[in-house]
Structures are given as C-alpha cells and as structure tokens.
Design an enzyme around this catalytic site. Structure first.
Site, PDB file in Angstrom:
ATOM      1  N   LYS A 191      26.069  34.726  93.198  1.00 52.90           N
ATOM      2  CA  LYS A 191      25.340  33.611  93.812  1.00 52.90           C
ATOM      3  C   LYS A 191      26.182  32.921  94.880  1.00 52.90           C
ATOM      4  O   LYS A 191      25.635  32.348  95.835  1.00 52.90           O
ATOM      5  CB  LYS A 191      24.874  32.623  92.746  1.00 52.90           C
ATOM      6  CG  LYS A 191      25.994  31.993  91.915  1.00 52.90           C
ATOM      7  CD  LYS A 191      26.481  30.691  92.476  1.00 52.90           C
ATOM      8  CE  LYS A 191      27.641  30.147  91.675  1.00 52.90           C
ATOM      9  NZ  LYS A 191      28.095  28.824  92.167  1.00 52.90           N
ATOM     10  N   THR A 248      23.305  26.400  94.454  1.00 50.50           N
ATOM     11  CA  THR A 248      24.332  26.630  95.463  1.00 50.50           C
ATOM     12  C   THR A 248      23.760  26.973  96.829  1.00 50.50           C
ATOM     13  O   THR A 248      24.432  26.809  97.845  1.00 50.50           O
ATOM     14  CB  THR A 248      25.294  27.752  95.026  1.00 50.50           C
ATOM     15  OG1 THR A 248      24.532  28.902  94.656  1.00 50.50           O
ATOM     16  CG2 THR A 248      26.139  27.331  93.866  1.00 50.50           C
TER      17      THR A 248
END
Length: 332
Positions: A191, A248
C-alpha cells in the site's frame, strides 16, 4: 501480575504504540538506538521530534540500552524501519530467552531479498518463537491523540494475539485478530507504493476519478501478489488491506502520499526526502514489490510504472499515459 512490553523504535509510530500501552496501565519501555534522542525523550517526557505535544504517561520509561529493553519484558514489539529490521533482530538475539515473544508494527519487505519480515524473524531468531504482526489504517498522531482507530493483529498463536490485544485495546483503539500473517504483511508493504502513485497522480492534477481508479486497481494488484505468496483474499478487503490502502492514498498525513504529491509537482526527489525528514517506506518497497512481481510473473502495472518513475527516471506523465493506453480487458 501487571503486564509489560518493550517497544523498539522511537519514531512516531513506536512512540504512539508505547504511549497507548502505558495509558492502558501496561508497564512500558520505549527503546531507541540514538543516545541523544533518547536522552531528550527522557528529559522532555515527550517525543518532541516525531510526536510533539503528547506527554508520556507515568508507566512509560525510555532507554537506549537494548539489553535493558530485552530484560524489561518477555514481550517485544518492534517498530523500526524495514531496512533496519534484520539488524535490530541480530542485535537483540543475544538477550532473548525461551519465554520471549516478538511482534512487529514495521511495514515493508526485507530489502536484501524481498522476503516477508516473519521469514527474517524465523531465520534470525527461531522458528519456534511466538510472533505477531500489527497492521492497519493508522496514523501515529491520531492514535496518540486518542482518535478512534482500528487495527489488525495477526498471529499463528491466538493466545499471543489476545495478549497483545489486552495491552493495546481500549475505548478508542479497537483490535481485531487474524491468523493470516502473510496477507497482513503484504497489504502493509504494498500500500505504501500505491500511496506514492496516488500522490503522483494528484500532484499532476488528475483529480478524484484518477485517484479512485488507482486505489481500486491497486487493490487488485495487492490481492494478486498477496494470494500468490500465500495470503487469504479476504484479508485484503479488511483493515490491513483496503483500509490501510484508502488511508495512505487519500490523506496527507501519509509520508508516502506526500512524497508522490511532490514528485508529481516536479520537485527534486532528494529535496522531498529531506523536507519530509522521516522514512518513506514506499520507495524501497517499490523496488522490492516490482522484483517480486517479476519473480512470480504477476501483472502489477501500477507498481511497475511507479518503480520506473522512482528507479528509471520515467516522467510521471508518461507513466500515467502508459497505464491508460494498456490493452482493453475485462475487469478482474
């Protein structure tokens, strides 16, 4: 008998976890390798560099002595950058005993060979040691401030998962348990690369449509790699997968997103790193993830283009164009 924990790594995340445990009544020791930094934490009773204005609870002590940290508690929680993970284990090993349990909140692969961090623990310490990994959509500042947060704790030992949960769980920090150590780690590592990609796209001014497409297709890339490595598909739809990815990719508290954003705006890479002033895990993870995709023959086009921007100086606009001009296909 009162619980105890030693947290290794005095950056923002390690400090936040140590503060959380101490607030919950757990005797907590926070270790960092830099004597000057740890002396400052000891005198200031807060981490002014990485987590300012968060006072240390009475049950939180600090040290730069690794032997002291190992002897303080049989439960070790590691929160150092991925590039320092193996070196920390090697230094820690002489002080461990058969009752020691090791958990980590580090996100990333081993830079040397792209292996998962649980493999490094088994190779460096022992296959018999009880281990666990913490991951999920968490910003250190929000955890330390007491904003509602949920996280996944993955371990092959339900007893260890429950022990960690009892130390960290409270009215604003909810813990969920899992046995999918592989999937939780893959989600937490990849990620960060996709957050850089989302930041680049936003820096180029491509808007919400592009960001949503990158997140959605990026999730598919995580699933392809994660299941190939032995993770469970359902894990990637949970906190350690989709949850962490959304966090994120969409919020500027993410160092990886801010790094990509600045790249997309045409800023100098080294200047960006200096300005952010903390570890940007997605930079090394881009290389490691790309190599894993090649090794296992997995199609990961967003990862590939991000890798080329970071390591082959590909113009970000061309990278986006390369993604848009790929052959049409069914969504899968």
């Amino acid at each position: 008998m009162k619980s105890s924990i030693s947290v290794l790594g005095a950056g923002s995340w390690g400090t936040a976890l140590a503060v959380l445990a101490a607030r919950n009544g757990c005797n907590t020791l926070l270790w960092g390798h830099n004597p000057d930094h740890m002396n400052s934490l000891s005198s200031d009773k807060e981490n002014k560099r990485y987590l300012p204005n968060i006072p240390f609870p009475d049950k939180l002590s600090v040290s730069n002595n690794l032997e002291e940290a190992a002897n303080f508690s049989p439960l070790i929680l590691i929160s150092v950058p991925s590039h320092a993970f193996k070196a920390t284990l090697i230094k820690l090993k002489p002080y461990l005993n058969e009752s020691t349990k090791v958990a980590w909140a580090t996100k990333g692969f081993n830079p040397a060979d792209g292996s998962l961090l649980n493999t490094i623990v088994e190779q460096t310490l022992s296959k018999d040691i009880q281990t666990a990994v913490l991951s999920g959509p968490t910003f250190a500042q929000e955890v330390a401030t007491g904003l509602p947060t949920a996280i996944t704790i993955a371990s092959a030992s339900p007893v260890f998962s429950d022990q960690l949960s009892s130390i960290l769980h409270n009215q604003y920090f909810r813990t969920y348990t899992s046995r999918d150590i592989t999937g939780v780690q893959v989600g937490g590592a990849v990620k960060n690369v996709l957050a850089i990609a989302a930041g680049i796209a936003d820096g180029l001014g491509f808007g919400a449509n592009t960001r949503a497409a990158l997140i959605t297709r990026g999730l598919q890339e995580i699933i392809r790699l994660g299941t190939k490595l032995g993770g469970q598909a359902d894990t990637f739809m949970g906190l350690a997968g989709l949850g962490d990815l959304i966090l994120t990719c969409t919020d500027d508290q993410s160092r990886n997103r801010r790094f990509g954003l600045a790249l997309g705006q045409g800023k100098n890479r080294e200047a960006i790193i200096k300005e952010i002033g903390q570890e940007i895990e997605g930079v090394s993870a881009a290389l490691e993830t790309h190599l894993l995709s090649v090794k296992h023959n997995i199609e990961m086009p967003i990862i590939e283009q991000t890798y080329k921007v970071l390591y082959e100086n590909l113009d970000p606009r061309i990278a986006v164009q390369n993604l848009l001009t790929r052959d049409q296909k069914a969504e899968s």
